[in-house]
Design a protein around this motif. Structure first.
Motif, mmCIF file in Angstrom:
data_model
loop_
_atom_site.group_PDB
_atom_site.id
_atom_site.type_symbol
_atom_site.label_atom_id
_atom_site.label_comp_id
_atom_site.label_asym_id
_atom_site.label_seq_id
_atom_site.Cartn_x
_atom_site.Cartn_y
_atom_site.Cartn_z
ATOM 1 N N LEU A 1 0.832 -1.206 0.000
ATOM 2 C CA LEU A 1 0.000 0.000 0.000
ATOM 3 C C LEU A 1 0.867 1.256 0.000
ATOM 4 O O LEU A 1 0.531 2.244 -0.670
ATOM 5 C CB LEU A 1 -0.955 -0.009 1.197
ATOM 6 C CG LEU A 1 -2.020 -1.106 1.185
ATOM 7 C CD1 LEU A 1 -2.818 -1.098 2.492
ATOM 8 C CD2 LEU A 1 -2.940 -0.975 -0.014
ATOM 9 N N GLU A 2 1.972 1.228 0.729
ATOM 10 C CA GLU A 2 2.909 2.357 0.722
ATOM 11 C C GLU A 2 3.482 2.568 -0.687
ATOM 12 O O GLU A 2 3.623 3.700 -1.144
ATOM 13 C CB GLU A 2 4.043 2.131 1.721
ATOM 14 C CG GLU A 2 3.615 2.142 3.169
ATOM 15 C CD GLU A 2 3.140 3.493 3.652
ATOM 16 O OE1 GLU A 2 3.622 4.524 3.142
ATOM 17 O OE2 GLU A 2 2.270 3.517 4.539
ATOM 18 N N GLN B 1 0.926 4.232 -2.870
ATOM 19 C CA GLN B 1 0.844 5.654 -2.548
ATOM 20 C C GLN B 1 2.020 6.417 -3.149
ATOM 21 O O GLN B 1 1.841 7.498 -3.704
ATOM 22 C CB GLN B 1 0.804 5.868 -1.033
ATOM 23 C CG GLN B 1 -0.510 5.491 -0.404
ATOM 24 C CD GLN B 1 -0.521 5.719 1.097
ATOM 25 O OE1 GLN B 1 0.457 5.477 1.786
ATOM 26 N NE2 GLN B 1 -1.651 6.192 1.599
ATOM 27 N N SER C 1 1.560 9.085 -6.219
ATOM 28 C CA SER C 1 1.874 10.496 -5.951
ATOM 29 C C SER C 1 2.914 11.018 -6.937
ATOM 30 O O SER C 1 2.835 12.173 -7.365
ATOM 31 C CB SER C 1 2.328 10.696 -4.502
ATOM 32 O OG SER C 1 3.563 10.076 -4.268
ATOM 33 N N LYS D 1 -6.017 9.864 -9.201
ATOM 34 C CA LYS D 1 -6.632 10.448 -8.005
ATOM 35 C C LYS D 1 -7.624 9.484 -7.372
ATOM 36 O O LYS D 1 -7.682 9.338 -6.144
ATOM 37 C CB LYS D 1 -7.313 11.773 -8.347
ATOM 38 C CG LYS D 1 -6.340 12.889 -8.642
ATOM 39 C CD LYS D 1 -7.079 14.166 -9.039
ATOM 40 C CE LYS D 1 -6.136 15.298 -9.339
ATOM 41 N NZ LYS D 1 -6.847 16.536 -9.726
ATOM 42 N N GLN E 1 -5.702 6.737 -5.682
ATOM 43 C CA GLN E 1 -5.122 7.227 -4.426
ATOM 44 C C GLN E 1 -6.164 7.198 -3.309
ATOM 45 O O GLN E 1 -5.860 6.800 -2.184
ATOM 46 C CB GLN E 1 -4.597 8.656 -4.588
ATOM 47 C CG GLN E 1 -3.267 8.741 -5.283
ATOM 48 C CD GLN E 1 -2.775 10.175 -5.370
ATOM 49 O OE1 GLN E 1 -3.462 11.049 -5.880
ATOM 50 N NE2 GLN E 1 -1.569 10.411 -4.861
ATOM 51 N N GLN E 2 -7.380 7.615 -3.615
ATOM 52 C CA GLN E 2 -8.445 7.588 -2.609
ATOM 53 C C GLN E 2 -8.747 6.152 -2.183
ATOM 54 O O GLN E 2 -8.951 5.879 -0.996
ATOM 55 C CB GLN E 2 -9.710 8.254 -3.160
ATOM 56 C CG GLN E 2 -9.572 9.742 -3.353
ATOM 57 C CD GLN E 2 -10.756 10.357 -4.079
ATOM 58 O OE1 GLN E 2 -11.537 9.671 -4.741
ATOM 59 N NE2 GLN E 2 -10.898 11.670 -3.958
ATOM 60 N N VAL F 1 -6.670 3.538 -2.309
ATOM 61 C CA VAL F 1 -5.541 3.035 -1.527
ATOM 62 C C VAL F 1 -5.595 3.615 -0.114
ATOM 63 O O VAL F 1 -5.378 2.895 0.871
ATOM 64 C CB VAL F 1 -4.193 3.350 -2.208
ATOM 65 C CG1 VAL F 1 -3.022 3.045 -1.279
ATOM 66 C CG2 VAL F 1 -4.051 2.570 -3.508
ATOM 67 N N ASN F 2 -5.886 4.899 -0.004
ATOM 68 C CA ASN F 2 -5.991 5.516 1.323
ATOM 69 C C ASN F 2 -7.097 4.863 2.145
ATOM 70 O O ASN F 2 -6.917 4.607 3.343
ATOM 71 C CB ASN F 2 -6.221 7.024 1.215
ATOM 72 C CG ASN F 2 -4.967 7.766 0.810
ATOM 73 O OD1 ASN F 2 -3.857 7.306 1.026
ATOM 74 N ND2 ASN F 2 -5.149 8.923 0.195
ATOM 75 N N ALA F 3 -8.235 4.583 1.511
ATOM 76 C CA ALA F 3 -9.337 3.923 2.211
ATOM 77 C C ALA F 3 -8.931 2.516 2.648
ATOM 78 O O ALA F 3 -9.223 2.099 3.781
ATOM 79 C CB ALA F 3 -10.577 3.866 1.316
ATOM 80 N N LYS G 1 -5.926 1.466 3.247
ATOM 81 C CA LYS G 1 -4.935 1.595 4.318
ATOM 82 C C LYS G 1 -5.614 1.922 5.646
ATOM 83 O O LYS G 1 -5.245 1.362 6.692
ATOM 84 C CB LYS G 1 -3.919 2.676 3.943
ATOM 85 C CG LYS G 1 -2.708 2.678 4.828
ATOM 86 C CD LYS G 1 -1.646 3.604 4.288
ATOM 87 C CE LYS G 1 -0.457 3.592 5.222
ATOM 88 N NZ LYS G 1 0.593 4.482 4.798
ATOM 89 N N MET G 2 -6.596 2.802 5.616
ATOM 90 C CA MET G 2 -7.324 3.146 6.839
ATOM 91 C C MET G 2 -8.089 1.932 7.372
ATOM 92 O O MET G 2 -8.110 1.689 8.580
ATOM 93 C CB MET G 2 -8.271 4.317 6.594
ATOM 94 C CG MET G 2 -7.558 5.645 6.474
ATOM 95 S SD MET G 2 -8.637 7.100 6.463
ATOM 96 C CE MET G 2 -9.680 6.791 5.057
#
Length: 119
Positions: A20-21, A24, A28, A55, A58-59, A61-63, A65-66
């Motif tokens: 996941l890192e 990201q 980016s 974009k 990215q959202q 992946v962020n979700a 990861k959370m």
């Protein structure tokens, strides 16, 4: 005797977290390139579409990861979700490599036409 096989939790933390890192990081970088440069071999629409896909990824992946963190690093991600991210990263790499190649070629061409740089 201790069990030498890693637990599912250890596997998830060892494999999924860095993956996941990486997503990201690469998204980016690709986003920064597409937001700062006009890519000559992409139409403005193609560039905007690729940027929009990045974009969105990215959202996602962020979700993911959370969710991973919120579940105490117990939630995995279906490969059906990971594959499109991998494909998008590969597409971003191709665009970046081609862009760098063209940029380098243009730089060499302009250098060779400069009489001050002639041997």
């Amino acid at each position: 005797m201790s069990n030498s096989h890693p637990t599912e939790h250890e596997l998830l933390k060892t494999i999924l977290e860095p993956l996941l890192e990486d997503f990201q990081y690469w998204f980016s970088r690709a986003r920064a390139l597409l937001e700062s440069e006009q890519i000559s071999f992409l139409s403005p629409e193609e560039q905007a579409h690729l940027l929009k896909r990045i974009k969105t990824a990215q959202q996602e992946v962020n979700a993911a990861k959370m969710l991973f963190k919120a579940t105490g690093e117990q939630a995995g991600i279906d490969t059906a979700t990971l594959v499109p991210w991998h494909q998008l990263v590969a597409q971003c790499w191709q665009v970046a490599m081609r862009w760098r190649s063209l940029k380098g070629k243009l730089s060499q061409d302009s250098d060779s036409s400069d009489p001050n740089l002639a041997p």
